[in-house]
Design a protein around this motif. Structure first.
Motif, PDB file in Angstrom:
ATOM      1  N   MET A   1       0.712  -1.223  -0.163  1.00  0.00           N
ATOM      2  CA  MET A   1      -0.081   0.024   0.103  1.00  0.00           C
ATOM      3  C   MET A   1       0.985   1.403  -0.137  1.00  0.00           C
ATOM      4  SD  MET A   1      -2.951   1.190   2.646  1.00  0.00           S
ATOM      5  CE  MET A   1      -3.696   2.503   2.885  1.00  0.00           C
ATOM      6  N   ILE A   2       0.562   2.157  -0.841  1.00  0.00           N
ATOM      7  CA  ILE A   2       1.562   3.407  -1.009  1.00  0.00           C
ATOM      8  C   ILE A   2       0.815   4.292  -0.172  1.00  0.00           C
ATOM      9  CG2 ILE A   2       2.289   5.226  -2.617  1.00  0.00           C
ATOM     10  CD1 ILE A   2       3.754   2.340  -3.063  1.00  0.00           C
ATOM     11  N   ALA A   3       1.739   5.229   0.576  1.00  0.00           N
ATOM     12  CA  ALA A   3       1.265   6.343   1.168  1.00  0.00           C
ATOM     13  C   ALA A   3       0.475   7.352   0.595  1.00  0.00           C
ATOM     14  CB  ALA A   3       2.203   6.856   2.034  1.00  0.00           C
ATOM     15  N   GLU A   4      -0.616   7.890   0.969  1.00  0.00           N
ATOM     16  CA  GLU A   4      -1.396   8.959   0.220  1.00  0.00           C
ATOM     17  C   GLU A   4      -0.902  10.061   0.249  1.00  0.00           C
ATOM     18  OE1 GLU A   4      -5.161   9.453   1.930  1.00  0.00           O
ATOM     19  OE2 GLU A   4      -5.973   7.324   1.401  1.00  0.00           O
ATOM     20  N   ARG A   5       0.287  10.591   1.199  1.00  0.00           N
ATOM     21  CA  ARG A   5       1.016  11.831   1.361  1.00  0.00           C
ATOM     22  C   ARG A   5       2.655  11.517   1.731  1.00  0.00           C
ATOM     23  NH1 ARG A   5      -0.549  16.739   4.771  1.00  0.00           N
ATOM     24  NH2 ARG A   5       1.836  16.712   4.818  1.00  0.00           N
ATOM     25  N   MET A   6       3.477  12.072   1.672  1.00  0.00           N
ATOM     26  CA  MET A   6       4.695  11.878   2.204  1.00  0.00           C
ATOM     27  C   MET A   6       4.912  12.913   3.387  1.00  0.00           C
ATOM     28  SD  MET A   6       8.486  11.177   0.792  1.00  0.00           S
ATOM     29  CE  MET A   6       8.852  13.090   0.618  1.00  0.00           C
ATOM     30  N   ASP A   7       5.596  12.689   4.550  1.00  0.00           N
ATOM     31  CA  ASP A   7       5.716  13.840   5.374  1.00  0.00           C
ATOM     32  C   ASP A   7       7.166  14.037   5.297  1.00  0.00           C
ATOM     33  OD1 ASP A   7       3.258  13.723   6.644  1.00  0.00           O
ATOM     34  OD2 ASP A   7       3.665  12.103   7.950  1.00  0.00           O
ATOM     35  N   VAL A   8       7.602  15.147   5.931  1.00  0.00           N
ATOM     36  CA  VAL A   8       9.093  15.618   6.055  1.00  0.00           C
ATOM     37  C   VAL A   8       9.520  15.899   7.409  1.00  0.00           C
ATOM     38  CG1 VAL A   8      10.676  17.159   5.129  1.00  0.00           C
ATOM     39  CG2 VAL A   8       8.906  16.287   3.511  1.00  0.00           C
ATOM     40  N   GLY A   9      10.360  15.249   8.090  1.00  0.00           N
ATOM     41  CA  GLY A   9      10.801  15.436   9.163  1.00  0.00           C
ATOM     42  C   GLY A   9      12.196  16.142   9.120  1.00  0.00           C
ATOM     43  N   LEU A  10      12.823  16.369  10.202  1.00  0.00           N
ATOM     44  CA  LEU A  10      14.106  17.245  10.283  1.00  0.00           C
ATOM     45  C   LEU A  10      14.732  16.751  11.459  1.00  0.00           C
ATOM     46  CD1 LEU A  10      15.504  19.460   8.750  1.00  0.00           C
ATOM     47  CD2 LEU A  10      14.648  21.119  10.299  1.00  0.00           C
ATOM     48  N   THR A  11      15.986  16.445  11.148  1.00  0.00           N
ATOM     49  CA  THR A  11      17.201  16.009  11.961  1.00  0.00           C
ATOM     50  C   THR A  11      17.821  17.254  13.029  1.00  0.00           C
ATOM     51  OG1 THR A  11      17.638  14.124  10.862  1.00  0.00           O
ATOM     52  CG2 THR A  11      19.320  14.673  12.644  1.00  0.00           C
ATOM     53  N   LEU A  12      17.833  17.041  14.058  1.00  0.00           N
ATOM     54  CA  LEU A  12      18.655  18.208  14.964  1.00  0.00           C
ATOM     55  C   LEU A  12      20.226  18.160  14.502  1.00  0.00           C
ATOM     56  CD1 LEU A  12      17.297  18.115  18.519  1.00  0.00           C
ATOM     57  CD2 LEU A  12      16.869  19.768  16.854  1.00  0.00           C
ATOM     58  N   PRO A  13      20.753  19.221  14.631  1.00  0.00           N
ATOM     59  CA  PRO A  13      22.309  19.338  13.790  1.00  0.00           C
ATOM     60  C   PRO A  13      23.031  18.837  14.958  1.00  0.00           C
ATOM     61  CG  PRO A  13      21.442  21.548  14.614  1.00  0.00           C
ATOM     62  CD  PRO A  13      20.402  20.757  14.790  1.00  0.00           C
ATOM     63  N   VAL A  14      23.024  17.469  15.740  1.00  0.00           N
ATOM     64  CA  VAL A  14      23.598  16.954  16.795  1.00  0.00           C
ATOM     65  C   VAL A  14      25.176  16.816  16.566  1.00  0.00           C
ATOM     66  CG1 VAL A  14      21.535  16.358  18.219  1.00  0.00           C
ATOM     67  CG2 VAL A  14      22.532  14.940  16.530  1.00  0.00           C
ATOM     68  N   MET A  15      25.601  16.443  15.065  1.00  0.00           N
ATOM     69  CA  MET A  15      26.646  16.159  14.911  1.00  0.00           C
ATOM     70  C   MET A  15      27.579  17.016  14.230  1.00  0.00           C
ATOM     71  SD  MET A  15      26.335  13.066  15.601  1.00  0.00           S
ATOM     72  CE  MET A  15      25.345  11.696  15.753  1.00  0.00           C
ATOM     73  N   GLU A 279       7.811   8.889   5.035  1.00  0.00           N
ATOM     74  CA  GLU A 279       8.376  10.003   5.685  1.00  0.00           C
ATOM     75  C   GLU A 279       9.876  10.180   5.243  1.00  0.00           C
ATOM     76  OE1 GLU A 279       8.455  12.290   9.740  1.00  0.00           O
ATOM     77  OE2 GLU A 279       8.974  10.200   9.751  1.00  0.00           O
ATOM     78  N   VAL A 280      10.432  11.277   4.719  1.00  0.00           N
ATOM     79  CA  VAL A 280      11.974  11.620   4.646  1.00  0.00           C
ATOM     80  C   VAL A 280      12.277  12.238   5.715  1.00  0.00           C
ATOM     81  CG1 VAL A 280      13.515  12.693   3.212  1.00  0.00           C
ATOM     82  CG2 VAL A 280      12.046  11.262   2.202  1.00  0.00           C
ATOM     83  N   GLN A 281      13.380  12.277   6.552  1.00  0.00           N
ATOM     84  CA  GLN A 281      14.047  12.968   7.316  1.00  0.00           C
ATOM     85  C   GLN A 281      15.343  13.607   6.803  1.00  0.00           C
ATOM     86  OE1 GLN A 281      14.047   9.697   9.903  1.00  0.00           O
ATOM     87  NE2 GLN A 281      12.272  10.316  11.088  1.00  0.00           N
ATOM     88  N   LEU A 282      15.087  14.956   6.755  1.00  0.00           N
ATOM     89  CA  LEU A 282      16.332  15.690   6.337  1.00  0.00           C
ATOM     90  C   LEU A 282      17.478  15.927   7.430  1.00  0.00           C
ATOM     91  CD1 LEU A 282      14.328  18.568   4.515  1.00  0.00           C
ATOM     92  CD2 LEU A 282      15.395  16.203   3.336  1.00  0.00           C
ATOM     93  N   ILE A 283      18.799  15.839   6.980  1.00  0.00           N
ATOM     94  CA  ILE A 283      19.778  15.606   7.998  1.00  0.00           C
ATOM     95  C   ILE A 283      20.549  17.115   7.629  1.00  0.00           C
ATOM     96  CG2 ILE A 283      21.841  14.718   8.785  1.00  0.00           C
ATOM     97  CD1 ILE A 283      20.716  11.931   7.910  1.00  0.00           C
ATOM     98  N   PRO A 284      20.565  17.857   8.453  1.00  0.00           N
ATOM     99  CA  PRO A 284      21.375  19.030   8.343  1.00  0.00           C
ATOM    100  C   PRO A 284      22.904  19.219   8.352  1.00  0.00           C
ATOM    101  CG  PRO A 284      20.443  19.416  10.345  1.00  0.00           C
ATOM    102  CD  PRO A 284      19.999  18.060   9.635  1.00  0.00           C
ATOM    103  N   THR A 285      23.493  19.815   7.625  1.00  0.00           N
ATOM    104  CA  THR A 285      24.945  19.740   7.186  1.00  0.00           C
ATOM    105  C   THR A 285      25.680  21.113   7.885  1.00  0.00           C
ATOM    106  OG1 THR A 285      25.072  20.371   5.121  1.00  0.00           O
ATOM    107  CG2 THR A 285      25.345  17.987   5.582  1.00  0.00           C
ATOM    108  N   SER A 286      24.748  21.808   8.684  1.00  0.00           N
ATOM    109  CA  SER A 286      25.034  23.038   9.214  1.00  0.00           C
ATOM    110  C   SER A 286      24.059  23.329  10.329  1.00  0.00           C
ATOM    111  CB  SER A 286      25.041  24.217   8.156  1.00  0.00           C
ATOM    112  OG  SER A 286      24.806  25.652   8.918  1.00  0.00           O
ATOM    113  N   ASP A 287      24.542  24.176  11.371  1.00  0.00           N
ATOM    114  CA  ASP A 287      23.506  24.331  12.334  1.00  0.00           C
ATOM    115  C   ASP A 287      22.827  26.049  12.030  1.00  0.00           C
ATOM    116  OD1 ASP A 287      25.422  26.270  12.960  1.00  0.00           O
ATOM    117  OD2 ASP A 287      25.903  25.302  14.865  1.00  0.00           O
ATOM    118  N   ASP A 288      23.055  26.374  10.913  1.00  0.00           N
ATOM    119  CA  ASP A 288      22.383  27.639  10.666  1.00  0.00           C
ATOM    120  C   ASP A 288      20.900  27.750  10.632  1.00  0.00           C
ATOM    121  OD1 ASP A 288      21.677  30.193   9.521  1.00  0.00           O
ATOM    122  OD2 ASP A 288      22.990  30.008   7.855  1.00  0.00           O
TER     123      ASP A 288
END
Length: 307
Positions: A1-15, A279-288
């Motif tokens: 079953m394909i999701a009706e919509r995709m969510d987008v999450g965000l990762t904290l810049p902990v690294m 869902e796709v969770q985006l991983i930042p490469t800066s803390d801006d």
């Protein structure tokens, strides 16, 4: 079953290097008030990032809406009963907003730092530890103590568990205990992601389980907030992948993650929505923090639905 919509999450810049509590709190508040579907962060031991289990408590206090996801915790680095207690506490503190990604990890130095046995880096050991945590969360007395180890999690049975892996065989083996996939795309290989999603759908169906939650993640840098997004990713990887010889990191950096405009990023996210990602969770490469404003505006325009 394909999701009706995709969510987008965000990762904290902990690294990111020298990350401080005020920056983390600013990001957490902005994610909580924005259009993001989750706030995520992962675990490392032999590194200068915040302790993941401690940060769970802080993030639970700093937010009130956004689901919180660990991407990922390595159970082999912890006593499973103590880990179950910590995660149940976090689940209660955030009123059931927690999802736990579990993986075996890939850094021998993290195992060595806590005296963990590198030979336990196996999916069978991960499954056994996940089972122990679920038994603790169900109220079973697994220790023989006077009382079972508590507190009970906010939700009966505990938070959902996702398996963090790139490997089809490992993913298929997790169908017996995991609720879905916490994936990671190093180079935005859509074909590889589609294959992994298909493996999960088939394995969960054959195990008689509900359809798995399919999530993935990737690094990003935006042209709107960086004079050279590709160089930003390269700098981040040089810091984050400090256990890998620099020559290998330098070879990976030109194609790792996403570097471009926010409009191009939305097109890339659409490609993952078309694969049926939940869902796709985006991983930042800066803390801006400017990235939060740019992303919020872009994601608020219209939902990402499969074409």
């Amino acid at each position: 079953m394909i999701a009706e919509r995709m969510d987008v999450g965000l990762t904290l810049p902990v690294m990111e290097p020298d990350i401080g509590p005020e920056t983390l709190r600013t990001w957490a508040a902005a994610i909580d008030s924005g259009p993001f579907s989750s706030l995520a962060f992962g675990e490392r031991i032999a590194f200068d990032n915040p302790d993941a289990l401690t940060l769970l408590g802080a993030v639970a206090a700093w937010t009130s809406r956004v689901p919180i996801t660990t991407t990922v915790i390595v159970p082999q680095l912890h006593d499973p009963v103590a880990l179950a207690k910590a995660l149940a506490t976090a689940d209660r503190l955030c009123a059931g907003r927690l999802t736990v990604g579990l993986g075996v990890g890939g850094r021998e130095e993290d195992y060595a730092a806590v005296g963990a046995d590198w030979s336990t880096r196996r999916i069978a050991d991960l499954a056994e530890r996940a089972s122990t945590m679920r038994r603790v969360w169900s109220g079973e007395n697994v220790t023989g103590s006077t009382l079972p180890v508590g507190p009970p999690p906010y939700r009966p049975g505990g938070p959902p568990l996702l398996v963090g892996t790139h490997g089809p065989r490992t993913l298929a083996a997790a169908a017996e205990w995991a609720d879905g996939l916490a994936g990671m795309s190093l180079d935005l290989d859509l074909a590889a992601t589609a294959e992994l999603f298909d493996v999960a759908r088939k394995a969960w169906a054959e195990a008689g389980r509900p359809a798995p939650r399919l999530t993935t993640s990737f690094w990003f840098a935006l042209a709107e907030t960086s004079p050279d997004p590709r160089a930003q990713i390269h700098r981040h990887l040089r810091h984050y992948m400090n256990w890998i010889p620099a020559a290998f990191v330098d070879a990976l950096a030109p194609t790792a993650g996403f570097a471009g405009t926010v409009e191009q990023l939305r097109a890339t996210l659409q490609d993952f929505a078309d694969l049926g990602a939940d869902e796709v969770q985006l991983i930042p490469t800066s803390d801006d923090p400017r990235q939060l404003e740019v992303l919020s505006a872009a994601l608020a325009d219209a939902p990402l639905t499969p074409r």
